[in-house]
Design a protein around this motif. Structure first.
Motif, short mmCIF file in Angstrom:
data_model
loop_
_atom_site.label_atom_id
_atom_site.label_comp_id
_atom_site.label_asym_id
_atom_site.label_seq_id
_atom_site.Cartn_x
_atom_site.Cartn_y
_atom_site.Cartn_z
N LYS A 107 5.33 34.61 1.24
CA LYS A 107 4.65 35.90 1.07
C LYS A 107 4.97 36.85 2.23
CE LYS A 107 0.61 35.88 -0.72
NZ LYS A 107 -0.80 35.69 -1.02
N LEU A 108 5.01 36.30 3.46
CA LEU A 108 5.25 37.13 4.64
C LEU A 108 6.72 37.15 5.06
CD1 LEU A 108 2.19 36.06 6.83
CD2 LEU A 108 2.39 38.05 5.34
N THR A 109 7.54 36.36 4.37
CA THR A 109 8.95 36.18 4.73
C THR A 109 9.10 35.82 6.21
OG1 THR A 109 9.34 38.56 5.07
CG2 THR A 109 9.85 37.67 2.88
N LEU A 110 8.36 34.79 6.61
CA LEU A 110 8.44 34.31 7.98
C LEU A 110 9.75 33.59 8.22
CD1 LEU A 110 4.84 32.83 8.40
CD2 LEU A 110 5.70 35.01 9.30
N GLN A 168 5.60 44.59 11.85
CA GLN A 168 4.56 45.48 11.33
C GLN A 168 4.30 45.21 9.85
OE1 GLN A 168 2.67 48.01 12.58
NE2 GLN A 168 3.45 48.08 14.68
N ASP A 169 5.37 45.05 9.10
CA ASP A 169 5.24 44.80 7.66
C ASP A 169 4.52 43.47 7.39
OD1 ASP A 169 5.80 45.55 4.88
OD2 ASP A 169 7.19 43.84 4.90
N GLN A 170 4.89 42.43 8.13
CA GLN A 170 4.23 41.13 7.96
C GLN A 170 2.75 41.23 8.30
OE1 GLN A 170 6.87 39.02 10.58
NE2 GLN A 170 7.87 37.95 8.88
N TRP A 171 2.44 41.96 9.37
CA TRP A 171 1.05 42.12 9.77
C TRP A 171 0.25 42.84 8.69
CZ3 TRP A 171 -2.78 40.31 12.23
CH2 TRP A 171 -3.89 41.09 12.55
N LYS A 172 0.84 43.88 8.10
CA LYS A 172 0.16 44.62 7.03
C LYS A 172 -0.09 43.72 5.82
CE LYS A 172 1.77 49.18 8.36
NZ LYS A 172 2.67 50.30 8.07
N LYS A 173 0.90 42.92 5.47
CA LYS A 173 0.73 41.99 4.34
C LYS A 173 -0.36 40.97 4.63
CE LYS A 173 5.47 42.23 2.60
NZ LYS A 173 6.73 41.49 2.46
N LEU A 174 -0.38 40.47 5.85
CA LEU A 174 -1.39 39.48 6.23
C LEU A 174 -2.78 40.11 6.18
CD1 LEU A 174 -1.90 36.59 7.22
CD2 LEU A 174 -1.62 37.45 9.55
N ARG A 175 -2.92 41.30 6.70
CA ARG A 175 -4.22 42.01 6.66
C ARG A 175 -4.66 42.26 5.23
NH1 ARG A 175 -5.73 46.11 11.23
NH2 ARG A 175 -7.12 46.60 9.53
N ALA A 176 -3.72 42.57 4.36
CA ALA A 176 -4.06 42.83 2.97
C ALA A 176 -4.62 41.57 2.29
CB ALA A 176 -2.83 43.33 2.21
N ASP A 177 -4.22 40.40 2.78
CA ASP A 177 -4.70 39.14 2.22
C ASP A 177 -6.07 38.72 2.75
OD1 ASP A 177 -2.60 38.73 0.57
OD2 ASP A 177 -1.74 37.04 1.66
N MET A 178 -6.54 39.40 3.81
CA MET A 178 -7.82 39.02 4.39
C MET A 178 -8.96 39.44 3.47
SD MET A 178 -7.60 39.86 8.39
CE MET A 178 -5.98 40.18 9.04
N PRO A 179 -10.06 38.69 3.51
CA PRO A 179 -11.22 39.06 2.70
C PRO A 179 -11.71 40.45 3.07
CG PRO A 179 -11.56 36.93 3.78
CD PRO A 179 -10.29 37.50 4.30
#
Length: 141
Positions: A15-18, A96-107
């Motif tokens: 999902k985050l392309t880590l 930045q993009d990964q962080w935004k995706k991760l934040r979007a997944d937060m409750p």
């Protein structure tokens, strides 16, 4: 926010392309902080346990209780700071993009607090659990 080593979860990796390098860096940060967080959590619990007999005394000694409250507050503050350093280290490995995706997944409601529910006003009243540490007992004090 996923718990534990979420950066090793294949679904989150995709999902985050880590990258493998990012995962290794996060594992290193986790290992560097793990024992300190466990120790600080245990210290906070010790200070809370020390308060119990002071509050249960037939004649509570207010100066001792207030001094112990200061110790509890200081131990919690140290735990919060160490956890924030850990989380910032993890965050610095993300784009930045990964962080935004991760934040979007937060409750919903946790978005302003960052990973693990940390980060300023609106955060949890109790310190978060360090990785792999036992949960603190609530309703104390």
């Amino acid at each position: 926010m996923p718990q534990g080593r979420w950066w090793n979860n294949p679904e989150m990796v995709q999902k985050l392309t880590l990258t493998a390098d990012q995962q290794k860096k996060m594992d290193d940060i986790f290992q560097q902080n793990r024992l300190r967080l466990i120790d600080l959590n245990a210290n906070a619990q010790r200070e809370e346990v020390t308060m119990e007999p002071l509050m249960a005394a037939d004649t509570p000694d207010e100066p001792k209780i207030l001094a112990q409250i200061d110790k509890i507050a200081q131990s919690r503050a140290e735990l919060e700071k160490a956890n924030a350093r850990f989380l910032l280290g993890i965050r610095r490995t993300l784009t930045q993009d990964q962080w935004k995706k991760l934040r979007a997944d937060m409750p919903r409601g946790a978005a302003g607090r960052g990973p693990g529910g940390m980060g300023g006003p609106g955060g949890p009243p109790n310190p978060p659990n360090p990785p792999n540490a036992p949960a603190p007992r609530k309703g104390r004090g």
